[in-house]
Scaffold this active site. Structure first.
Site, short mmCIF file in Angstrom:
data_model
loop_
_atom_site.label_atom_id
_atom_site.label_comp_id
_atom_site.label_asym_id
_atom_site.label_seq_id
_atom_site.Cartn_x
_atom_site.Cartn_y
_atom_site.Cartn_z
N ARG A 153 1.04 -5.26 -5.14
CA ARG A 153 1.25 -6.41 -4.25
C ARG A 153 1.42 -7.59 -5.19
O ARG A 153 0.51 -7.92 -5.94
CB ARG A 153 0.05 -6.62 -3.33
N ARG A 169 -5.29 -2.00 8.90
CA ARG A 169 -5.20 -3.46 8.75
C ARG A 169 -5.51 -4.14 10.08
O ARG A 169 -6.60 -3.93 10.60
CB ARG A 169 -3.83 -3.87 8.20
N ASP A 224 -0.15 2.30 8.47
CA ASP A 224 -0.60 1.49 9.62
C ASP A 224 0.33 1.61 10.83
O ASP A 224 -0.08 1.27 11.94
CB ASP A 224 -0.69 0.01 9.22
N ASP A 282 5.23 -4.61 5.98
CA ASP A 282 5.57 -5.97 6.36
C ASP A 282 5.73 -6.93 5.17
O ASP A 282 6.70 -7.67 5.09
CB ASP A 282 4.46 -6.46 7.30
N ASP A 313 2.64 -0.30 11.72
CA ASP A 313 2.64 -1.60 12.39
C ASP A 313 3.92 -2.40 12.14
O ASP A 313 3.89 -3.63 12.09
CB ASP A 313 1.41 -2.42 11.94
N GLY A 320 0.84 -1.21 0.00
CA GLY A 320 0.00 0.00 0.00
C GLY A 320 0.87 1.25 0.00
O GLY A 320 1.87 1.31 0.72
N THR A 326 4.32 2.78 5.82
CA THR A 326 2.93 2.34 5.81
C THR A 326 2.13 3.22 6.75
O THR A 326 2.62 3.57 7.83
CB THR A 326 2.77 0.86 6.23
O1 F6P Z 1 -1.39 -1.34 4.66
C1 F6P Z 1 -1.95 -0.14 4.25
C2 F6P Z 1 -3.43 -0.29 4.01
O2 F6P Z 1 -3.95 0.96 3.63
C3 F6P Z 1 -4.22 -0.87 5.18
O3 F6P Z 1 -4.51 0.09 6.16
C4 F6P Z 1 -5.44 -1.41 4.48
O4 F6P Z 1 -6.00 -2.48 5.19
C5 F6P Z 1 -4.88 -1.89 3.16
O5 F6P Z 1 -3.66 -1.20 2.95
C6 F6P Z 1 -5.79 -1.67 1.99
O6 F6P Z 1 -5.22 -2.26 0.88
P1 F6P Z 1 -5.68 -2.01 -0.63
O7 F6P Z 1 -5.13 -0.69 -1.06
O8 F6P Z 1 -5.09 -3.15 -1.37
O9 F6P Z 1 -7.18 -1.98 -0.62
#
Ligand code: F6P
Length: 334
Positions: free
Chosen positions: A76, A175, A131, A107, A133, A15, A129
């Site tokens: 990803r 997340r 998050d 991560d 985390d 992300g 990120t």
């Molecule tokens: O890890 C960053 C994040 O924005 C999380 O907070 C969220 O759960 C996820 O990515 C959303 O992913 P995507 O952009 O693939 O919908």
């Protein structure tokens, strides 16, 4: 590691987070200063598999410091999880003559970094990120900007909730972690904040808190839900069933990931990018550059991936204590 790095790759993966561009810029400009050539890999690990690259120099990262998103795109990659995919990525490194890769992300990005490092390509990770985390680093690029974006949105929601005397249930990202939700919850003076790190007791954590706020004179209520807890829509329905009020539900979603990075994210990203390349120039690889206190630290990737960061539950206590009303009614500490 006794290796001279002449050409390195840099990529952003997972992300996106505000400040990723600032990190890319810092990597490229520090590399130039050390006489190391830099190749941007587009679309994360998938780009390394597909040989999707752009040669970067100091000028090509001009004017990106203040821009959200990532000029290198991100993805990803499922394919990178397979040995075959990773073998193709290693082949790209050999083809382009990349002596190392700087990977900017979270991560999942660092799991990829570890796998690649085990195949003989030195990698340095930079935590980015929203998050926050990542266990090995107090701070991750993008968190502060995302918090500010969420606070700005929720302040607007509060205005209309106040006018209509309503309850707002707002879902924020994160997340499986509640860092964003708790930080934002304190900053907006939430009636209640639900985080995955604390087992939900709906009566205690939601109903009682709204009821106490009402008894203390409030006629609007702000409930912040971390996405890791579950759907804000469901929480809204449960509030309706329990107390009869009809909450308005808002899922902030990807708006939290966009926007110009703030000063903290630009500064942190720039320092992380600088220290990442400095480590390589000094012959060190297979590290994550993180923060501890205000300082930069280097942690071996394998060790870094074992480290855990826990939500500071004393902050939860702070949040609850702030629910003391104008009338002086406090939620008892427990
Ligand atoms: O890890 C960053 C994040 O924005 C999380 O907070 C969220 O759960 C996820 O990515 C959303 O992913 P995507 O952009 O693939 O919908």
């Amino acid at each position: 590691m006794d290796k001279k790095f002449r050409r390195i790759g840099v990529l952003t993966s997972g992300g996106d987070a505000p400040g990723m561009n600032a990190a890319v810029r810092a990597v490229v400009r520090t590399a130039v200063a050390y006489g190391i050539e830099c190749v941007g890999i587009r679309r994360g690990w998938q780009g390394l598999i597909n040989s999707d690259f752009v040669v970067l120099d100091a000028a090509s990262v001009g004017h990106i410091l203040s821009r959200g998103g990532t000029m290198l795109y991100t993805a990803r990659s499922e394919e990178f999880l397979s040995e075959k995919g990773r073998a193709r990525a290693v082949a790209t490194c050999r083809m382009l003559g990349l002596d190392a890769v700087v990977a900017i992300g979270g991560d999942g990005t660092f799991q990829g970094a570890l796998a690649l490092s085990k195949m003989g390509i030195p990698v340095i990770g930079i935590p980015a990120t929203i998050d926050n985390d990542i266990g090995c680093s107090n701070y991750t690029i993008g968190f502060d900007t995302a918090c500010n974006t969420a606070v700005d949105c929720i302040d607007r929601l509060r205005d209309t909730m106040q006018s209509h005397e309503r309850c707002s249930v707002v879902e924020v990202m994160g997340r499986n972690a509640g860092f964003l939700a708790l930080y934002v919850g304190i900053a907006i003076g939430a009636t209640a904040v639900l985080v995955p790190e604390r087992e939900l007791n709906f009566e205690r954590d939601v109903v009682e808190r709204i009821r106490n706020a009402r008894l203390a004179g409030s006629t609007h209520f702000m409930v912040v839900v971390a996405e890791g807890v579950g759907s804000a829509v469901d929480i809204g329905k449960r509030i309706h069933e329990a107390i009869g009020i009809e909450p308005r539900v808002t899922v902030l979603g990807h708006i939290q990931r966009g926007g110009s990075p703030n000063a903290r994210d630009r500064e942190t990203a720039t320092r992380m990018g600088y220290f990442a390349v400095k480590a390589l120039a000094e012959g060190r690889g297979n590290l994550i550059v993180g923060t501890r206190g205000g300082d930069m630290v280097e942690i071996p990737i394998e060790e870094a991936l074992q480290m855990q960061k826990h939500l500071q539950m004393d902050r939860y206590q702070v949040l609850e204590t702030m629910s003391v009303s104008a009338a002086g009614m406090a939620t008892p500490l427990r």
